[in-house]
Design an enzyme around this catalytic site. Structure first.
Site, PDB file in Angstrom:
ATOM      1  N   TRP A   1      29.173  -8.168  35.393  1.00  0.00           N
ATOM      2  CA  TRP A   1      29.465  -8.589  34.012  1.00  0.00           C
ATOM      3  C   TRP A   1      29.332 -10.119  33.943  1.00  0.00           C
ATOM      4  CZ3 TRP A   1      34.979  -9.789  32.150  1.00  0.00           C
ATOM      5  CH2 TRP A   1      35.035  -9.906  30.766  1.00  0.00           C
TER       6      TRP A   1
ATOM      7  N   ASP B   1      38.608  -4.514  39.116  1.00  0.00           N
ATOM      8  CA  ASP B   1      38.505  -4.670  37.669  1.00  0.00           C
ATOM      9  C   ASP B   1      38.296  -3.277  37.066  1.00  0.00           C
ATOM     10  OD1 ASP B   1      37.961  -5.266  35.066  1.00  0.00           O
ATOM     11  OD2 ASP B   1      36.297  -6.633  35.459  1.00  0.00           O
TER      12      ASP B   1
ATOM     13  N   LYS C   1      38.646  -0.865  25.439  1.00  0.00           N
ATOM     14  CA  LYS C   1      37.687   0.211  25.176  1.00  0.00           C
ATOM     15  C   LYS C   1      38.385   1.564  25.086  1.00  0.00           C
ATOM     16  CE  LYS C   1      35.228  -3.242  26.760  1.00  0.00           C
ATOM     17  NZ  LYS C   1      34.039  -3.992  26.513  1.00  0.00           N
TER      18      LYS C   1
HETATM   19  C1  LIG Z   1      33.648  -5.278  33.677  1.00  0.00           C
HETATM   20  C2  LIG Z   1      34.543  -5.788  32.601  1.00  0.00           C
HETATM   21  N1  LIG Z   1      35.706  -6.346  32.931  1.00  0.00           N
HETATM   22  C3  LIG Z   1      36.555  -6.813  32.010  1.00  0.00           C
HETATM   23  C4  LIG Z   1      36.257  -6.757  30.672  1.00  0.00           C
HETATM   24  C5  LIG Z   1      37.248  -7.365  29.732  1.00  0.00           C
HETATM   25  O1  LIG Z   1      37.650  -6.661  28.678  1.00  0.00           O
HETATM   26  P1  LIG Z   1      38.666  -7.234  27.605  1.00  0.00           P
HETATM   27  O2  LIG Z   1      39.060  -8.631  27.969  1.00  0.00           O
HETATM   28  O3  LIG Z   1      37.934  -7.196  26.314  1.00  0.00           O
HETATM   29  O4  LIG Z   1      39.830  -6.317  27.656  1.00  0.00           O
HETATM   30  C6  LIG Z   1      35.032  -6.197  30.264  1.00  0.00           C
HETATM   31  C7  LIG Z   1      34.663  -6.151  28.838  1.00  0.00           C
HETATM   32  O5  LIG Z   1      33.554  -6.026  28.441  1.00  0.00           O
HETATM   33  C8  LIG Z   1      34.168  -5.695  31.258  1.00  0.00           C
HETATM   34  O6  LIG Z   1      32.990  -5.149  30.938  1.00  0.00           O
END
Ligand SMILES: Cc1ncc(COP(=O)(O)O)c(C=O)c1O
Length: 402
Positions: free
Chosen positions: A133, A214, A249
């Site tokens: 990511w 993660d 999500k």
């Molecule tokens: C791999 C991964 N980690 C963490 C996140 C963080 O998500 P959020 O901060 O929106 O809860 C995302 C969001 O796209 C992600 O794809």
């Protein structure tokens, strides 16, 4: 006095959110946004879950208070999210050596975890998959880590290169941090098998590395417990690790910024000490967490009937993604687009990586109004009956003429 001179030079747009802004500004009809990692339904909308609406109604009726929350969140929330990630009766929970903290989304969880580690003297090297990511490297660099990468997929991009991954981790130094995607790897959609998780756990143990898992998509792959199985493989007796979870999500609570960071220490006393440092890290950053999203998640998880309904809604999202994967492969094969597309149908989570060149990605956007990230990361959830054929035609045209 004036602002620093570098502040006058615009920063590049964010790799993903920048594309969403460009998509919004694009006047073309028929444009297709597959760049952001958000779930959309068959009509292209991201609706509020019915269980979230019900929880919000109950919270409004209860008319609570807007007082500051504890630095690390309400106890009930912390216990519920810990059980969701590790499993209700996990030894790490019953022994008290796993403690959860409410954080602003998964991003907040990763940053709080990074701050905890840097603040308490972790070795400054963090290993992440290549690719990963795009926010991972910049987040951990900002927190003061040196970044190293371990190879992930083989040249096809469809399978993990297990030997290369394990060899890279075997070359890490004791105390190095290893970032792992718990499930639904972003961007490849390819996850380790149970046997590979075991081997990763063995290398981590032998090399005395510290895993940071993660877990942003628990329940989007195969199910709540199934998607946490890799993480749970690493929570061996006495093993220490960090976990970041996100409910953006899985509860469709993107804007509420709700997630958690879990510290798993060797003993309950060590976990409690680490938790005190977590609170320091948060206090100097955002002081204490926002209340609403966590209250919604707590209300749903604490009520057996609401929780069961949420699990059905989650399964609905998961099934739609799986259906879209199969429909995408059928659409690509129907156009005889050369490539090994089959594996996309059985990958997990929202993302698939098409393995395109920068030029092909640019042509998809400029000539067809199709927005994808990096080397062709697409959000498979973004396909609808209205856009799948348009996308497949665009891809076929670009690949045939480049
Ligand atoms: C791999 C991964 N980690 C963490 C996140 C963080 O998500 P959020 O901060 O929106 O809860 C995302 C969001 O796209 C992600 O794809």
């Amino acid at each position: 006095m004036s602002l620093p001179s570098l502040s006058r030079i615009p920063a590049p747009p964010d790799a993903i959110l920048g594309l969403a802004e460009a998509f919004k500004a694009d006047p073309r009809t028929g444009k297709i946004n597959l760049s952001s990692g958000v779930f959309v339904d068959a009509t292209g909308q991201t609706p509020v879950l019915s269980t979230v609406i019900e929880a919000e109604r109950r919270l409004a009726d209860a008319a609570g208070s807007k007082l500051y929350r504890p630095i690390d969140g309400e106890v009930a929330y912390r216990e519920l999210v810990r059980a969701l990630a590790l499993g209700q009766d996990h030894e790490a929970i019953t022994s008290g050596r796993a403690l959860a903290t409410q954080t602003p989304g998964g991003t907040g969880g990763l940053r709080v975890g990074a701050d905890l580690l840097r603040q308490t003297g972790a070795g400054g090297t963090l290993w992440m998959s290549e690719p990963t990511w795009p926010n991972h490297p910049q987040l951990f660099l900002a927190a003061g880590f040196k970044i190293r990468t371990y190879p992930y997929t083989d040249a096809t991009g469809r399978r993990i290169d297990e030997a290369a991954l394990l060899a890279a981790l075997d070359g890490a130094s004791p105390g190095d941090v290893v970032l792992l995607h718990g499930a639904c790897h972003n961007p490849t959609g390819v996850d380790p098998s149970p046997d590979l998780w075991k081997q990763i756990g063995d290398v981590i143990e032998e090399r005395r590395l510290l895993p940071l898992v993660d877990l942003a998509y628990q329940g989007f792959g195969d199910g709540l417990d199934e998607d946490a199985a890799g993480l749970r493989e690493l929570v061996r007796p006495g093993a220490e690790l960090l976990v970041s979870t996100s409910f953006s999500k899985t509860f469709s609570l993107y804007a509420e910024r709700v997630g958690a960071m879990i510290v798993i220490a060797g003993t309950a006393a060590d976990a409690a000490a680490a938790q005190s440092h977590v609170k320091v890290a948060i206090r100097v950053n955002y002081s204490n967490p926002p209340a609403h999203g966590a209250d919604v998640v707590r209300t749903i998880l604490a009520d057996p009937e609401l929780r069961a309904r949420w699990e059905v809604e989650l399964a609905g999202m998961r099934d739609r993604i799986k259906d879209n994967r199969r429909a995408l492969v059928a659409a690509l094969e129907a156009r005889s687009i050369p490539g090994d597309w089959d594996a996309i149908a059985t990958q997990r989570g929202m993302f698939a990586l098409l393995g395109l060149t920068t030029q092909q990605v640019a042509r998809l956007k400029d000539e067809h109004g199709v927005y994808v990230v990096g080397r062709g990361r697409i959000n498979v959830a973004g396909f609808t009956a209205a856009n799948l054929d348009l996308f497949a035609d665009a891809l076929a045209e670009v690949l045939a003429t480049s």
